[in-house]
Design a protein around this motif. Structure first.
Motif, PDB file in Angstrom:
ATOM      1  N   LYS A   1       0.832  -1.207   0.000  1.00  0.00           N
ATOM      2  CA  LYS A   1       0.000   0.000   0.000  1.00  0.00           C
ATOM      3  C   LYS A   1       0.867   1.259   0.000  1.00  0.00           C
ATOM      4  O   LYS A   1       0.624   2.192  -0.762  1.00  0.00           O
ATOM      5  N   SER A   2       1.895   1.272   0.822  1.00  0.00           N
ATOM      6  CA  SER A   2       2.796   2.424   0.892  1.00  0.00           C
ATOM      7  C   SER A   2       3.509   2.644  -0.436  1.00  0.00           C
ATOM      8  O   SER A   2       3.645   3.781  -0.891  1.00  0.00           O
ATOM      9  N   ALA A   3       3.952   1.552  -1.058  1.00  0.00           N
ATOM     10  CA  ALA A   3       4.669   1.664  -2.329  1.00  0.00           C
ATOM     11  C   ALA A   3       3.762   2.240  -3.412  1.00  0.00           C
ATOM     12  O   ALA A   3       4.178   3.123  -4.176  1.00  0.00           O
ATOM     13  N   ILE A   4       2.520   1.766  -3.488  1.00  0.00           N
ATOM     14  CA  ILE A   4       1.579   2.280  -4.490  1.00  0.00           C
ATOM     15  C   ILE A   4       1.274   3.746  -4.215  1.00  0.00           C
ATOM     16  O   ILE A   4       1.239   4.569  -5.136  1.00  0.00           O
ATOM     17  N   TYR A   5       1.075   4.079  -2.975  1.00  0.00           N
ATOM     18  CA  TYR A   5       0.790   5.466  -2.610  1.00  0.00           C
ATOM     19  C   TYR A   5       1.962   6.380  -2.991  1.00  0.00           C
ATOM     20  O   TYR A   5       1.772   7.440  -3.587  1.00  0.00           O
ATOM     21  N   LYS A   6       3.199   5.943  -2.699  1.00  0.00           N
ATOM     22  CA  LYS A   6       4.382   6.745  -3.035  1.00  0.00           C
ATOM     23  C   LYS A   6       4.526   6.923  -4.540  1.00  0.00           C
ATOM     24  O   LYS A   6       4.870   8.007  -5.023  1.00  0.00           O
ATOM     25  N   MET A   7       4.249   5.846  -5.302  1.00  0.00           N
ATOM     26  CA  MET A   7       4.351   5.944  -6.760  1.00  0.00           C
ATOM     27  C   MET A   7       3.296   6.885  -7.326  1.00  0.00           C
ATOM     28  O   MET A   7       3.556   7.617  -8.283  1.00  0.00           O
ATOM     29  N   SER A   8       2.110   6.907  -6.720  1.00  0.00           N
ATOM     30  CA  SER A   8       1.070   7.827  -7.201  1.00  0.00           C
ATOM     31  C   SER A   8       1.474   9.275  -6.928  1.00  0.00           C
ATOM     32  O   SER A   8       1.261  10.149  -7.768  1.00  0.00           O
ATOM     33  N   LYS A   9       2.069   9.512  -5.776  1.00  0.00           N
ATOM     34  CA  LYS A   9       2.546  10.866  -5.453  1.00  0.00           C
ATOM     35  C   LYS A   9       3.670  11.284  -6.396  1.00  0.00           C
ATOM     36  O   LYS A   9       3.719  12.427  -6.861  1.00  0.00           O
ATOM     37  N   LYS A  10       4.590  10.350  -6.673  1.00  0.00           N
ATOM     38  CA  LYS A  10       5.701  10.640  -7.578  1.00  0.00           C
ATOM     39  C   LYS A  10       5.193  10.976  -8.980  1.00  0.00           C
ATOM     40  O   LYS A  10       5.737  11.847  -9.659  1.00  0.00           O
ATOM     41  N   ALA A  11       4.130  10.291  -9.408  1.00  0.00           N
ATOM     42  CA  ALA A  11       3.540  10.551 -10.724  1.00  0.00           C
ATOM     43  C   ALA A  11       2.614  11.765 -10.704  1.00  0.00           C
ATOM     44  O   ALA A  11       2.062  12.133 -11.743  1.00  0.00           O
ATOM     45  N   GLN A  12       2.448  12.358  -9.540  1.00  0.00           N
ATOM     46  CA  GLN A  12       1.572  13.517  -9.353  1.00  0.00           C
ATOM     47  C   GLN A  12       0.144  13.208  -9.791  1.00  0.00           C
ATOM     48  O   GLN A  12      -0.513  13.990 -10.482  1.00  0.00           O
ATOM     49  N   LEU A  13      -0.327  12.058  -9.350  1.00  0.00           N
ATOM     50  CA  LEU A  13      -1.690  11.626  -9.634  1.00  0.00           C
ATOM     51  C   LEU A  13      -2.369  11.252  -8.324  1.00  0.00           C
ATOM     52  O   LEU A  13      -1.698  10.882  -7.352  1.00  0.00           O
ATOM     53  N   THR A  14      -3.681  11.337  -8.324  1.00  0.00           N
ATOM     54  CA  THR A  14      -4.392  10.813  -7.162  1.00  0.00           C
ATOM     55  C   THR A  14      -4.225   9.303  -7.166  1.00  0.00           C
ATOM     56  O   THR A  14      -3.873   8.702  -8.194  1.00  0.00           O
ATOM     57  N   LEU A  15      -4.486   8.693  -6.041  1.00  0.00           N
ATOM     58  CA  LEU A  15      -4.352   7.244  -5.952  1.00  0.00           C
ATOM     59  C   LEU A  15      -5.272   6.558  -6.962  1.00  0.00           C
ATOM     60  O   LEU A  15      -4.863   5.619  -7.659  1.00  0.00           O
ATOM     61  N   THR A  16      -6.495   7.048  -7.090  1.00  0.00           N
ATOM     62  CA  THR A  16      -7.451   6.482  -8.048  1.00  0.00           C
ATOM     63  C   THR A  16      -6.931   6.621  -9.475  1.00  0.00           C
ATOM     64  O   THR A  16      -6.947   5.661 -10.250  1.00  0.00           O
ATOM     65  N   GLU A  17      -6.459   7.802  -9.837  1.00  0.00           N
ATOM     66  CA  GLU A  17      -5.946   8.026 -11.195  1.00  0.00           C
ATOM     67  C   GLU A  17      -4.739   7.134 -11.479  1.00  0.00           C
ATOM     68  O   GLU A  17      -4.621   6.550 -12.560  1.00  0.00           O
ATOM     69  N   TYR A  18      -3.858   7.011 -10.490  1.00  0.00           N
ATOM     70  CA  TYR A  18      -2.661   6.189 -10.670  1.00  0.00           C
ATOM     71  C   TYR A  18      -3.030   4.725 -10.899  1.00  0.00           C
ATOM     72  O   TYR A  18      -2.526   4.079 -11.816  1.00  0.00           O
ATOM     73  N   ILE A  19      -3.915   4.208 -10.065  1.00  0.00           N
ATOM     74  CA  ILE A  19      -4.315   2.803 -10.196  1.00  0.00           C
ATOM     75  C   ILE A  19      -5.037   2.578 -11.515  1.00  0.00           C
ATOM     76  O   ILE A  19      -4.786   1.580 -12.201  1.00  0.00           O
ATOM     77  N   LEU A  20      -5.911   3.489 -11.909  1.00  0.00           N
ATOM     78  CA  LEU A  20      -6.615   3.342 -13.185  1.00  0.00           C
ATOM     79  C   LEU A  20      -5.642   3.349 -14.360  1.00  0.00           C
ATOM     80  O   LEU A  20      -5.709   2.488 -15.237  1.00  0.00           O
ATOM     81  N   LYS A  21      -4.747   4.330 -14.371  1.00  0.00           N
ATOM     82  CA  LYS A  21      -3.787   4.401 -15.482  1.00  0.00           C
ATOM     83  C   LYS A  21      -2.878   3.179 -15.505  1.00  0.00           C
ATOM     84  O   LYS A  21      -2.596   2.631 -16.562  1.00  0.00           O
ATOM     85  N   SER A  22      -2.432   2.756 -14.345  1.00  0.00           N
ATOM     86  CA  SER A  22      -1.540   1.597 -14.277  1.00  0.00           C
ATOM     87  C   SER A  22      -2.227   0.326 -14.750  1.00  0.00           C
ATOM     88  O   SER A  22      -1.653  -0.454 -15.500  1.00  0.00           O
ATOM     89  N   SER A  23      -3.452   0.121 -14.314  1.00  0.00           N
ATOM     90  CA  SER A  23      -4.117  -1.137 -14.637  1.00  0.00           C
ATOM     91  C   SER A  23      -4.722  -1.152 -16.031  1.00  0.00           C
ATOM     92  O   SER A  23      -4.728  -2.191 -16.697  1.00  0.00           O
ATOM     93  N   LEU A  24      -5.212  -0.040 -16.511  1.00  0.00           N
ATOM     94  CA  LEU A  24      -5.862  -0.025 -17.823  1.00  0.00           C
ATOM     95  C   LEU A  24      -4.868   0.075 -18.972  1.00  0.00           C
ATOM     96  O   LEU A  24      -5.180  -0.298 -20.097  1.00  0.00           O
ATOM     97  N   LYS A  25      -3.681   0.563 -18.702  1.00  0.00           N
ATOM     98  CA  LYS A  25      -2.668   0.709 -19.762  1.00  0.00           C
ATOM     99  C   LYS A  25      -1.700  -0.459 -19.813  1.00  0.00           C
ATOM    100  O   LYS A  25      -0.957  -0.607 -20.755  1.00  0.00           O
TER     101      LYS A  25
END
Length: 103
Positions: free
Chosen positions: A19-43
């Motif tokens: 959870k921490s790793a995903i949260y940190k990666m979303s912050k690094k990508a400057q995306l909300t957690l929802t946006e990060y997970i959506l972009k990561s999983s759909l692409k």
């Protein structure tokens, strides 16, 4: 991302470190957690490889090699240099191992 009504939820179970790793990666990508997970999983494309038919065929080839080896050792016919065949079998084996590790 496009504006749309988000009226569905999805729950998943994670370890604290995941959870921490995903949260940190979303912050690094400057995306909300929802946006990060959506972009990561759909692409991301996940490849599913069915190695079972290939493994069955390799076992058959291995059985044939064992039979040939027994005949050579029993003196039924003269030895043949199988180094090229063995090298190719090794390449096939290594490729299968690599594919199975990518899952």
């Amino acid at each position: 991302m496009e504006k749309r009504k988000r009226n569905q939820t999805l729950s998943i179970r994670l370890t604290q470190s995941e959870k921490s790793a995903i949260y940190k990666m979303s912050k690094k990508a400057q995306l909300t957690l929802t946006e990060y997970i959506l972009k990561s999983s759909l692409k991301s494309e996940i490849k599913v490889v069915d190695l079972q038919p290939l493994l069955v065929e390799l076992k058959r080839i291995g059985n044939n090699l064992n039979q040939i080896t027994r005949k050579i050792n029993s003196g039924a016919f003269n030895s043949y240099n199988f180094s090229e065949m063995i090298a190719m079998q090794r390449k096939i084996y290594d490729a299968i191992i690599k594919l199975s590790e990518e899952k």
